[in-house]
Motif scaffolding. Structure first.
Motif, PDB file in Angstrom:
ATOM      1  N   ASP A 169     -39.838 -13.921 -39.000  1.00 59.57           N
ATOM      2  CA  ASP A 169     -39.900 -15.316 -39.464  1.00 59.57           C
ATOM      3  C   ASP A 169     -41.328 -15.734 -39.843  1.00 59.57           C
ATOM      4  OD1 ASP A 169     -37.195 -15.602 -39.071  1.00 59.57           O
ATOM      5  OD2 ASP A 169     -37.358 -16.738 -37.208  1.00 59.57           O
ATOM      6  N   ALA A 181     -28.025 -22.628 -39.058  1.00 64.88           N
ATOM      7  CA  ALA A 181     -26.575 -22.421 -39.102  1.00 64.88           C
ATOM      8  C   ALA A 181     -26.082 -22.307 -40.543  1.00 64.88           C
ATOM      9  CB  ALA A 181     -25.856 -23.548 -38.378  1.00 64.88           C
ATOM     10  N   SER A 198     -30.267 -26.023 -40.384  1.00 64.37           N
ATOM     11  CA  SER A 198     -30.438 -25.102 -41.518  1.00 64.37           C
ATOM     12  C   SER A 198     -30.272 -23.643 -41.106  1.00 64.37           C
ATOM     13  CB  SER A 198     -31.782 -25.322 -42.204  1.00 64.37           C
ATOM     14  OG  SER A 198     -32.836 -25.058 -41.317  1.00 64.37           O
ATOM     15  N   GLN A 251     -29.464 -27.784 -48.796  1.00 66.95           N
ATOM     16  CA  GLN A 251     -30.128 -28.500 -47.694  1.00 66.95           C
ATOM     17  C   GLN A 251     -30.474 -29.929 -48.095  1.00 66.95           C
ATOM     18  OE1 GLN A 251     -32.521 -25.224 -45.248  1.00 66.95           O
ATOM     19  NE2 GLN A 251     -33.013 -25.207 -47.405  1.00 66.95           N
ATOM     20  N   ARG A 289     -42.929 -13.277 -43.000  1.00 62.81           N
ATOM     21  CA  ARG A 289     -42.275 -13.100 -44.305  1.00 62.81           C
ATOM     22  C   ARG A 289     -43.072 -13.840 -45.389  1.00 62.81           C
ATOM     23  NH1 ARG A 289     -37.478 -16.607 -42.442  1.00 62.81           N
ATOM     24  NH2 ARG A 289     -38.307 -18.664 -42.870  1.00 62.81           N
ATOM     25  N   TYR A 349     -27.822 -20.845 -42.981  1.00 70.02           N
ATOM     26  CA  TYR A 349     -28.095 -19.436 -43.301  1.00 70.02           C
ATOM     27  C   TYR A 349     -27.090 -18.519 -42.605  1.00 70.02           C
ATOM     28  CZ  TYR A 349     -32.577 -20.296 -45.636  1.00 70.02           C
ATOM     29  OH  TYR A 349     -33.546 -20.688 -46.529  1.00 70.02           O
ATOM     30  N   SER A 375     -31.296 -13.072 -40.164  1.00 68.38           N
ATOM     31  CA  SER A 375     -32.741 -12.919 -40.228  1.00 68.38           C
ATOM     32  C   SER A 375     -33.126 -12.041 -41.428  1.00 68.38           C
ATOM     33  CB  SER A 375     -33.213 -12.316 -38.913  1.00 68.38           C
ATOM     34  OG  SER A 375     -34.590 -12.259 -38.875  1.00 68.38           O
ATOM     35  N   LYS A 424     -35.169 -26.708 -30.666  1.00 67.08           N
ATOM     36  CA  LYS A 424     -34.900 -27.491 -31.885  1.00 67.08           C
ATOM     37  C   LYS A 424     -33.488 -28.049 -31.914  1.00 67.08           C
ATOM     38  CE  LYS A 424     -35.538 -24.219 -34.833  1.00 67.08           C
ATOM     39  NZ  LYS A 424     -35.663 -23.021 -34.035  1.00 67.08           N
ATOM     40  N   ALA A 470     -32.457 -14.099 -44.659  1.00 66.54           N
ATOM     41  CA  ALA A 470     -33.363 -15.239 -44.857  1.00 66.54           C
ATOM     42  C   ALA A 470     -34.728 -14.845 -45.435  1.00 66.54           C
ATOM     43  CB  ALA A 470     -33.546 -15.989 -43.534  1.00 66.54           C
ATOM     44  N   SER A 487     -37.088 -19.583 -32.655  1.00 69.97           N
ATOM     45  CA  SER A 487     -35.816 -19.553 -31.927  1.00 69.97           C
ATOM     46  C   SER A 487     -36.023 -19.889 -30.461  1.00 69.97           C
ATOM     47  CB  SER A 487     -35.230 -18.138 -31.954  1.00 69.97           C
ATOM     48  OG  SER A 487     -34.678 -17.860 -33.166  1.00 69.97           O
ATOM     49  N   GLY A 528     -34.991 -26.510 -38.439  1.00 68.86           N
ATOM     50  CA  GLY A 528     -35.124 -25.191 -39.064  1.00 68.86           C
ATOM     51  C   GLY A 528     -36.470 -24.535 -38.898  1.00 68.86           C
ATOM     52  N   ARG A 529     -36.920 -23.853 -39.961  1.00 67.90           N
ATOM     53  CA  ARG A 529     -38.209 -23.149 -39.925  1.00 67.90           C
ATOM     54  C   ARG A 529     -39.171 -23.691 -40.974  1.00 67.90           C
ATOM     55  NH1 ARG A 529     -34.960 -21.214 -37.000  1.00 67.90           N
ATOM     56  NH2 ARG A 529     -35.005 -19.231 -35.902  1.00 67.90           N
ATOM     57  N   ASP A 530     -38.588 -24.142 -42.112  1.00 66.37           N
ATOM     58  CA  ASP A 530     -39.443 -24.602 -43.227  1.00 66.37           C
ATOM     59  C   ASP A 530     -39.046 -26.005 -43.680  1.00 66.37           C
ATOM     60  OD1 ASP A 530     -36.980 -23.927 -44.244  1.00 66.37           O
ATOM     61  OD2 ASP A 530     -37.748 -22.932 -46.028  1.00 66.37           O
ATOM     62  N   MET A 531     -38.481 -26.776 -42.763  1.00 65.24           N
ATOM     63  CA  MET A 531     -38.025 -28.126 -43.121  1.00 65.24           C
ATOM     64  C   MET A 531     -39.215 -29.005 -43.517  1.00 65.24           C
ATOM     65  SD  MET A 531     -34.720 -28.030 -42.800  1.00 65.24           S
ATOM     66  CE  MET A 531     -34.956 -26.457 -43.522  1.00 65.24           C
TER      67      MET A 531
HETATM   68  O1   DC Z   1     -32.366 -21.108 -35.890  1.00 67.18           O
HETATM   69  P1   DC Z   1     -31.400 -19.961 -36.053  1.00 67.18           P
HETATM   70  O2   DC Z   1     -31.582 -18.889 -35.002  1.00 67.18           O
HETATM   71  O3   DC Z   1     -29.972 -20.400 -36.144  1.00 67.18           O
HETATM   72  O4   DC Z   1     -31.754 -19.297 -37.474  1.00 67.18           O
HETATM   73  C1   DC Z   1     -31.095 -18.142 -37.921  1.00 67.18           C
HETATM   74  C2   DC Z   1     -32.028 -17.357 -38.844  1.00 67.18           C
HETATM   75  O5   DC Z   1     -32.248 -18.078 -40.048  1.00 67.18           O
HETATM   76  C3   DC Z   1     -33.412 -17.028 -38.270  1.00 67.18           C
HETATM   77  O6   DC Z   1     -33.690 -15.660 -38.454  1.00 67.18           O
HETATM   78  C4   DC Z   1     -34.371 -17.802 -39.110  1.00 67.18           C
HETATM   79  C5   DC Z   1     -33.619 -18.139 -40.358  1.00 67.18           C
HETATM   80  N1   DC Z   1     -33.924 -19.469 -40.840  1.00 67.18           N
HETATM   81  C6   DC Z   1     -34.812 -19.596 -41.886  1.00 67.18           C
HETATM   82  O7   DC Z   1     -35.325 -18.604 -42.369  1.00 67.18           O
HETATM   83  N2   DC Z   1     -35.098 -20.832 -42.387  1.00 67.18           N
HETATM   84  C7   DC Z   1     -34.551 -21.929 -41.857  1.00 67.18           C
HETATM   85  N3   DC Z   1     -34.851 -23.110 -42.353  1.00 67.18           N
HETATM   86  C8   DC Z   1     -33.665 -21.811 -40.762  1.00 67.18           C
HETATM   87  C9   DC Z   1     -33.384 -20.563 -40.263  1.00 67.18           C
END
Ligand code: DC
Length: 224
Positions: A189, A39, A37, A121, A192, A41, A105, A19, A108, A15, A134-137
């Motif tokens: 994040d 958004a 992604s 997605q 997990r 979630y 959070s 990004k 997710a 965060s 995102g986080r796992d794109m």
């Molecule tokens: O980027 P963000 O703050 O809008 O993401 C919101 C929550 O979603 C954050 O806790 C992480 C999770 N997330 C995720 O687990 N996987 C993603 N691809 C994107 C966001």
């Protein structure tokens, strides 16, 4: 059309690493589609809250949720957040609150939720190309992407950016609280079990702490 021919750039990171801004600038510059992604979630968390569906009841409500979960993104304009359109309603402001961030959070971390979101997605992968944030794109969802970027920045810098972003949206948030929340979210994040936040092996890692957005976009475009 074969999905293999649709170019995808993945932008992952914690965060506040930048990004959203970078994905938006790239999508506008290349005239590609955008997937925020986080958004997606957040929208799911918002919808479940609105419908009063608890996480434990997700499975039994899955069909209802699936048939009502129609999300679109509009990269909008630089300086403004990417627009989130849910069932034809602009819910951008409603999903970008700290309260929704916290709920998201938790959501997710659930494997069933991640499994539900995965095909949603992939649906964003349409011509002429996709910038996926995102986080796992790069590690999971688009692990076949041609260009994978992992953005980082110091936690202090990320908290500062978050604070000014929230200020622009009209909310004042205490810096200490923001730092604490960011730390908690980072921990959740990265630690997990399912799709933890890590750079893909074949990603380009960019530290944005001392770079302006234009500099980051310029660097990414050299890899295209
Ligand atoms: O980027 P963000 O703050 O809008 O993401 C919101 C929550 O979603 C954050 O806790 C992480 C999770 N997330 C995720 O687990 N996987 C993603 N691809 C994107 C966001």
């Amino acid at each position: 059309m074969n999905n293999q021919t649709i170019p995808v750039i993945t932008i992952d990171g914690p965060s506040g690493a930048g990004k959203g801004t970078i994905a938006q600038m790239l999508a506008l510059d290349l005239k590609w589609n955008i997937l925020d992604s986080g958004a997606l979630y957040r929208t799911l968390a918002y919808f479940m809250l609105q419908q009063n569906i608890k996480l434990k009841d997700f499975e039994e409500n899955m069909l209802f949720i699936k048939s009502n979960f129609k999300v679109k993104f509009d990269p909008g304009t630089i300086g403004e957040p990417v627009k989130v359109i849910f069932n034809n309603d602009d819910i951008t402001k409603k999903v970008r609150t700290e309260d929704i961030a916290k709920k998201t959070s938790d959501l997710a971390t659930d494997p069933l939720i991640r499994e539900f979101i995965r095909p949603c997605q992939r649906d964003f992968m349409v011509q002429p190309g996709l910038v996926a944030d995102g986080r796992d794109m790069g590690t999971v969802i688009f692990n076949d992407a041609k260009l994978k970027i992992f953005l980082t920045a110091s936690i202090e810098e990320r908290a500062k950016r978050r604070q000014s972003q929230l200020k622009r949206q009209g909310s004042e948030v205490n810096m200490r609280l923001l730092l604490q929340e960011l730390e908690e979210r980072d921990k959740k994040d990265t630690e997990r079990e399912h799709s933890p936040l890590i750079p893909a092996e074949d990603s380009v890692v960019i530290d944005t702490s001392n770079l302006n957005p234009e500099g980051v976009v310029k660097e990414i475009k050299t890899y295209l």
